[in-house]
Design a protein around this motif. Sequence first.
Motif, PDB file in Angstrom:
ATOM      1  N   THR A  92       0.830  -1.213   0.000  1.00 25.43           N
ATOM      2  CA  THR A  92       0.000   0.000   0.000  1.00 25.43           C
ATOM      3  C   THR A  92       0.863   1.260   0.000  1.00 25.43           C
ATOM      4  O   THR A  92       0.588   2.198  -0.754  1.00 25.43           O
ATOM      5  CB  THR A  92      -0.938  -0.005   1.220  1.00 25.43           C
ATOM      6  N   ARG A  93       1.909   1.293   0.829  1.00 28.14           N
ATOM      7  CA  ARG A  93       2.784   2.478   0.885  1.00 28.14           C
ATOM      8  C   ARG A  93       3.477   2.720  -0.450  1.00 28.14           C
ATOM      9  O   ARG A  93       3.582   3.866  -0.900  1.00 28.14           O
ATOM     10  CB  ARG A  93       3.823   2.348   2.000  1.00 28.14           C
ATOM     11  N   VAL A  94       3.968   1.662  -1.089  1.00 24.78           N
ATOM     12  CA  VAL A  94       4.636   1.835  -2.388  1.00 24.78           C
ATOM     13  C   VAL A  94       3.666   2.460  -3.382  1.00 24.78           C
ATOM     14  O   VAL A  94       3.975   3.444  -4.043  1.00 24.78           O
ATOM     15  CB  VAL A  94       5.209   0.502  -2.918  1.00 24.78           C
ATOM     16  N   VAL A  95       2.482   1.897  -3.469  1.00 29.91           N
ATOM     17  CA  VAL A  95       1.497   2.417  -4.427  1.00 29.91           C
ATOM     18  C   VAL A  95       1.121   3.858  -4.088  1.00 29.91           C
ATOM     19  O   VAL A  95       1.087   4.725  -4.971  1.00 29.91           O
ATOM     20  CB  VAL A  95       0.250   1.508  -4.489  1.00 29.91           C
ATOM     21  N   THR A 111       7.525   0.343 -17.139  1.00 28.98           N
ATOM     22  CA  THR A 111       8.442  -0.790 -17.098  1.00 28.98           C
ATOM     23  C   THR A 111       7.819  -1.974 -16.372  1.00 28.98           C
ATOM     24  O   THR A 111       8.509  -2.833 -15.862  1.00 28.98           O
ATOM     25  CB  THR A 111       9.756  -0.399 -16.401  1.00 28.98           C
ATOM     26  N   THR A 112       6.491  -2.029 -16.366  1.00 32.73           N
ATOM     27  CA  THR A 112       5.754  -3.076 -15.672  1.00 32.73           C
ATOM     28  C   THR A 112       6.275  -3.260 -14.263  1.00 32.73           C
ATOM     29  O   THR A 112       6.636  -4.360 -13.853  1.00 32.73           O
ATOM     30  CB  THR A 112       5.795  -4.407 -16.448  1.00 32.73           C
ATOM     31  N   GLY A 113       6.340  -2.184 -13.562  1.00 38.64           N
ATOM     32  CA  GLY A 113       6.723  -2.279 -12.166  1.00 38.64           C
ATOM     33  C   GLY A 113       8.189  -2.578 -11.971  1.00 38.64           C
ATOM     34  O   GLY A 113       8.534  -3.602 -11.444  1.00 38.64           O
ATOM     35  N   LEU A 114       9.021  -1.702 -12.397  1.00 39.07           N
ATOM     36  CA  LEU A 114      10.426  -1.733 -12.033  1.00 39.07           C
ATOM     37  C   LEU A 114      11.281  -2.594 -12.935  1.00 39.07           C
ATOM     38  O   LEU A 114      11.874  -3.562 -12.514  1.00 39.07           O
ATOM     39  CB  LEU A 114      10.581  -2.164 -10.569  1.00 39.07           C
ATOM     40  N   GLY A 115      11.333  -2.246 -14.168  1.00 39.31           N
ATOM     41  CA  GLY A 115      12.144  -2.997 -15.097  1.00 39.31           C
ATOM     42  C   GLY A 115      13.555  -2.489 -15.232  1.00 39.31           C
ATOM     43  O   GLY A 115      14.275  -2.914 -16.115  1.00 39.31           O
ATOM     44  N   ALA A 155       2.083  -2.173 -10.823  1.00 42.80           N
ATOM     45  CA  ALA A 155       1.896  -1.295 -11.984  1.00 42.80           C
ATOM     46  C   ALA A 155       0.408  -1.019 -12.223  1.00 42.80           C
ATOM     47  O   ALA A 155       0.017   0.117 -12.492  1.00 42.80           O
ATOM     48  CB  ALA A 155       2.534  -1.916 -13.223  1.00 42.80           C
ATOM     49  N   GLY A 156      -0.418  -2.049 -12.096  1.00 47.68           N
ATOM     50  CA  GLY A 156      -1.856  -1.868 -12.272  1.00 47.68           C
ATOM     51  C   GLY A 156      -2.458  -0.965 -11.215  1.00 47.68           C
ATOM     52  O   GLY A 156      -3.308  -0.114 -11.505  1.00 47.68           O
ATOM     53  N   CYS A 157      -2.014  -1.136  -9.987  1.00 45.15           N
ATOM     54  CA  CYS A 157      -2.515  -0.281  -8.897  1.00 45.15           C
ATOM     55  C   CYS A 157      -2.082   1.167  -9.081  1.00 45.15           C
ATOM     56  O   CYS A 157      -2.827   2.087  -8.739  1.00 45.15           O
ATOM     57  CB  CYS A 157      -2.047  -0.808  -7.545  1.00 45.15           C
ATOM     58  N   LEU A 158      -0.887   1.373  -9.638  1.00 45.46           N
ATOM     59  CA  LEU A 158      -0.452   2.741  -9.919  1.00 45.46           C
ATOM     60  C   LEU A 158      -1.405   3.405 -10.906  1.00 45.46           C
ATOM     61  O   LEU A 158      -1.805   4.551 -10.722  1.00 45.46           O
ATOM     62  CB  LEU A 158       0.977   2.757 -10.455  1.00 45.46           C
ATOM     63  N   LEU A 170      -9.701   1.009  -5.281  1.00 40.26           N
ATOM     64  CA  LEU A 170      -9.276  -0.108  -6.125  1.00 40.26           C
ATOM     65  C   LEU A 170      -8.051  -0.817  -5.561  1.00 40.26           C
ATOM     66  O   LEU A 170      -7.898  -2.022  -5.743  1.00 40.26           O
ATOM     67  CB  LEU A 170      -9.029   0.376  -7.556  1.00 40.26           C
ATOM     68  N   VAL A 171      -7.203  -0.120  -4.875  1.00 40.18           N
ATOM     69  CA  VAL A 171      -6.054  -0.764  -4.235  1.00 40.18           C
ATOM     70  C   VAL A 171      -6.557  -1.704  -3.138  1.00 40.18           C
ATOM     71  O   VAL A 171      -6.048  -2.817  -2.989  1.00 40.18           O
ATOM     72  CB  VAL A 171      -5.056   0.274  -3.691  1.00 40.18           C
TER      73      VAL A 171
END
Length: 191
Positions: A92-95, A111-115, A155-158, A170-171
């Motif tokens: 939750t904190r990251v998002v 980058t699909t969450g940190l590529g 990535a989706g939650c972002l 939504l998160v």
Amino acid sequence: MDKPVLRADARRNRAKVLAAAEEAFAVNGLAVPLDEIARIAGVGAGTVYRHFPSKEALFQAVVLDRLEQFAKEARGLLTAEDPGEAFFGFFTRVVQQVSRDRALCDALAETTGLGFKTNAGNDFRSATQALLTRAQAAGAVREDIDGDDLRALIAGCLAAERYSLEERHLVRVVIDGLRTSHPSCTLRNKT
């Protein structure tokens, strides 16, 4: 080859530039000029260019610094008494933190969450994977989720945080879906 050791004043100036850049990129994205970042940092434009030869290099340094902070936090949570709540709180904190930062959100979502193929990116992936594995072992997170799924969910939650009218709704839905105790959760083996 080892990086050259910076003098104390050069380290302070670099840290000021990074902090100013993080603030400026968060609000204005990559459109902010380097001269504006120098002004916010209270240093000359030459100081910015000495440490970062381009805006892209500065932006990458900001992203990598943030990833290092997240990885450090995740590693610190590996000894938490409640692995499930440590995992869900971290997720939750990251998002929440990244979704408030326009440029970082774009970079991580693209980058699909940190590529980023860097030590910081690898450390982040490793630390979040360990947090996930520990929460799964405790029975708090469904077992059919792996590190790749987790990065895709971040990535989706972002995207959801950015475009949702109701903040964090939504998160919460995603987090409920990750919990093993949620009534709609049906564990299935990944093939």
